[in-house]
Design an enzyme around this catalytic site. Sequence first.
Site, PDB file in Angstrom:
ATOM      1  N   ASN A   7       0.831  -1.203   0.000  1.00  0.00           N
ATOM      2  CA  ASN A   7       0.000   0.000   0.000  1.00  0.00           C
ATOM      3  C   ASN A   7       0.864   1.250   0.000  1.00  0.00           C
ATOM      4  O   ASN A   7       1.913   1.290   0.641  1.00  0.00           O
ATOM      5  CB  ASN A   7      -0.937  -0.005   1.205  1.00  0.00           C
ATOM      6  CG  ASN A   7      -1.845  -1.220   1.188  1.00  0.00           C
ATOM      7  OD1 ASN A   7      -1.976  -1.871   0.165  1.00  0.00           O
ATOM      8  ND2 ASN A   7      -2.449  -1.533   2.317  1.00  0.00           N
ATOM      9  N   HIS A  29       5.845  -0.677  -2.682  1.00  0.00           N
ATOM     10  CA  HIS A  29       5.430   0.064  -3.884  1.00  0.00           C
ATOM     11  C   HIS A  29       5.512   1.578  -3.694  1.00  0.00           C
ATOM     12  O   HIS A  29       4.822   2.333  -4.371  1.00  0.00           O
ATOM     13  CB  HIS A  29       4.011  -0.349  -4.303  1.00  0.00           C
ATOM     14  CG  HIS A  29       3.927  -1.742  -4.856  1.00  0.00           C
ATOM     15  ND1 HIS A  29       2.752  -2.452  -4.965  1.00  0.00           N
ATOM     16  CD2 HIS A  29       4.895  -2.560  -5.359  1.00  0.00           C
ATOM     17  CE1 HIS A  29       2.998  -3.648  -5.498  1.00  0.00           C
ATOM     18  NE2 HIS A  29       4.299  -3.740  -5.728  1.00  0.00           N
ATOM     19  N   CYS A  45      17.118  19.480 -11.181  1.00  0.00           N
ATOM     20  CA  CYS A  45      17.467  19.315 -12.592  1.00  0.00           C
ATOM     21  C   CYS A  45      16.414  19.883 -13.545  1.00  0.00           C
ATOM     22  O   CYS A  45      16.635  19.904 -14.757  1.00  0.00           O
ATOM     23  CB  CYS A  45      17.733  17.842 -12.906  1.00  0.00           C
ATOM     24  SG  CYS A  45      16.234  16.860 -13.035  1.00  0.00           S
ATOM     25  N   THR A  91      -4.499  -9.012   0.254  1.00  0.00           N
ATOM     26  CA  THR A  91      -3.911  -8.860  -1.086  1.00  0.00           C
ATOM     27  C   THR A  91      -4.378  -9.998  -1.982  1.00  0.00           C
ATOM     28  O   THR A  91      -4.533 -11.134  -1.533  1.00  0.00           O
ATOM     29  CB  THR A  91      -2.364  -8.795  -1.046  1.00  0.00           C
ATOM     30  OG1 THR A  91      -1.864  -8.838  -2.388  1.00  0.00           O
ATOM     31  CG2 THR A  91      -1.741  -9.917  -0.236  1.00  0.00           C
TER      32      THR A  91
HETATM   33  P1  OAD Z   1      -6.163  -5.960  -5.047  1.00  0.00           P
HETATM   34  O1  OAD Z   1      -7.198  -4.925  -5.344  1.00  0.00           O
HETATM   35  O2  OAD Z   1      -5.606  -6.750  -6.170  1.00  0.00           O
HETATM   36  O3  OAD Z   1      -6.733  -7.013  -3.995  1.00  0.00           O
HETATM   37  C1  OAD Z   1      -7.340  -6.630  -2.802  1.00  0.00           C
HETATM   38  C2  OAD Z   1      -7.604  -7.888  -2.010  1.00  0.00           C
HETATM   39  O4  OAD Z   1      -8.134  -7.495  -0.745  1.00  0.00           O
HETATM   40  C3  OAD Z   1      -8.628  -8.841  -2.641  1.00  0.00           C
HETATM   41  O5  OAD Z   1      -8.106 -10.156  -2.635  1.00  0.00           O
HETATM   42  C4  OAD Z   1      -9.842  -8.713  -1.720  1.00  0.00           C
HETATM   43  O6  OAD Z   1     -10.548  -9.950  -1.606  1.00  0.00           O
HETATM   44  C5  OAD Z   1      -9.178  -8.365  -0.416  1.00  0.00           C
HETATM   45  N1  OAD Z   1     -10.031  -7.633   0.541  1.00  0.00           N
HETATM   46  C6  OAD Z   1     -11.044  -6.765   0.275  1.00  0.00           C
HETATM   47  N2  OAD Z   1     -11.532  -6.266   1.410  1.00  0.00           N
HETATM   48  C7  OAD Z   1     -10.825  -6.813   2.433  1.00  0.00           C
HETATM   49  C8  OAD Z   1     -10.845  -6.675   3.856  1.00  0.00           C
HETATM   50  N3  OAD Z   1     -11.708  -5.873   4.458  1.00  0.00           N
HETATM   51  N4  OAD Z   1      -9.953  -7.392   4.576  1.00  0.00           N
HETATM   52  C9  OAD Z   1      -9.057  -8.219   3.962  1.00  0.00           C
HETATM   53  N5  OAD Z   1      -8.989  -8.370   2.634  1.00  0.00           N
HETATM   54  C10 OAD Z   1      -9.855  -7.694   1.862  1.00  0.00           C
HETATM   55  O7  OAD Z   1      -5.027  -5.200  -4.243  1.00  0.00           O
HETATM   56  P2  OAD Z   1      -3.535  -5.638  -3.930  1.00  0.00           P
HETATM   57  O8  OAD Z   1      -3.422  -7.114  -3.797  1.00  0.00           O
HETATM   58  O9  OAD Z   1      -3.072  -4.783  -2.811  1.00  0.00           O
HETATM   59  O10 OAD Z   1       0.493  -2.274  -7.416  1.00  0.00           O
HETATM   60  O11 OAD Z   1      -2.805  -5.192  -5.217  1.00  0.00           O
HETATM   61  C11 OAD Z   1      -1.419  -5.336  -5.223  1.00  0.00           C
HETATM   62  C12 OAD Z   1      -0.825  -4.331  -6.103  1.00  0.00           C
HETATM   63  O12 OAD Z   1      -1.502  -4.405  -7.350  1.00  0.00           O
HETATM   64  C13 OAD Z   1      -1.006  -2.896  -5.669  1.00  0.00           C
HETATM   65  O13 OAD Z   1      -0.026  -2.494  -4.767  1.00  0.00           O
HETATM   66  C14 OAD Z   1      -0.876  -2.200  -6.971  1.00  0.00           C
HETATM   67  C15 OAD Z   1      -1.757  -3.099  -7.798  1.00  0.00           C
HETATM   68  O14 OAD Z   1      -1.509  -3.179  -9.073  1.00  0.00           O
HETATM   69  C16 OAD Z   1       1.022  -1.259  -8.109  1.00  0.00           C
HETATM   70  O15 OAD Z   1       0.441  -0.202  -8.254  1.00  0.00           O
HETATM   71  C17 OAD Z   1       2.385  -1.572  -8.663  1.00  0.00           C
END
Ligand code: OAD
Length: 253
Positions: free
Chosen positions: A106, A123, A154, A192
């Site tokens: 995050n 990230h 720069c 995640t």
């Molecule tokens: P995602 O949006 O891919 O996934 C969010 C996850 O959180 C999902 O698996 C949901 O089921 C889960 N979720 C939702 N609500 C929740 C809650 N209250 N408690 C626990 N889990 C819950 O987000 P990320 O996995 O964080 O990267 O995405 C990873 C990276 O992908 C981000 O940092 C970003 C994105 O592309 C970059 O920007 C490089």
Amino acid sequence: MDKNPVFPEALIDALRTSRHVCVLSGSGISAESGVPTFREAQTGLWEKFDPHELATPEAFLRDPELIWRWYRWRRQLVAKVEPNAGHRALVDLASQVREFTLITQNVDGLHQRAGSDSVIEFHGNIFEDRCFVEGCIVKDASDVSSAVPTCPACGGQLRPGVVWFGEAIPEDALDKAMAAASSCDLFFSIGTSSLVWPAAGLAETAREAGATIVEVNPNPTPLSNMSDFCLSGNAGTVLPDLVSRLLVPELRA
Ligand code: OAD
């Protein structure tokens, strides 16, 4: 989720006896603060844009003003919200175990605002500005309010200090995260989707090194089948319950 969830004894034992707990968090942990998860982030004006197409260096080169408008909207959104019970439970968990490492994908800084220290920002951080030309973090850029702010050193264009698709993870964060994943004995993957690499590979590194893997997520992910424990529910409920279970006096070491 059950109001009084029963956690497996083996998980409580693993926590109680662990040498080193490593946590990887994703946008799900901030969902209950009101920050939409990455894949749901687009509302209102931004609905028609795909985040995968905005969060890239190519998109910035094509239209830096558009990218700045998007990030300013996201900065405002994040600045208005507060850390939740899930973030706070990790602060409590850290104080209950011998060694604790928190890695987050995050960029919202909510773990730090909840009181976690030494957070590894895999990230980057949405509130930082980085020189697009030289890559350095620029503090207090004088003209951040202009449509596309520039680097005071720069004159190159500034960009938000986050990692975009196709970009490398900051070396220091990657080294520290890999070291923690390969030396911990308990690895939590929280909120995640486990779809984005190399972050998604940290659980695998931990598993190969012999760690117990715990997933906290209301939905299954590609990691679920590889996890020793899947705690199905929202982080803001599951984590405080787990920590309070750990604090039951007769279960403390
Ligand atoms: P995602 O949006 O891919 O996934 C969010 C996850 O959180 C999902 O698996 C949901 O089921 C889960 N979720 C939702 N609500 C929740 C809650 N209250 N408690 C626990 N889990 C819950 O987000 P990320 O996995 O964080 O990267 O995405 C990873 C990276 O992908 C981000 O940092 C970003 C994105 O592309 C970059 O920007 C490089």
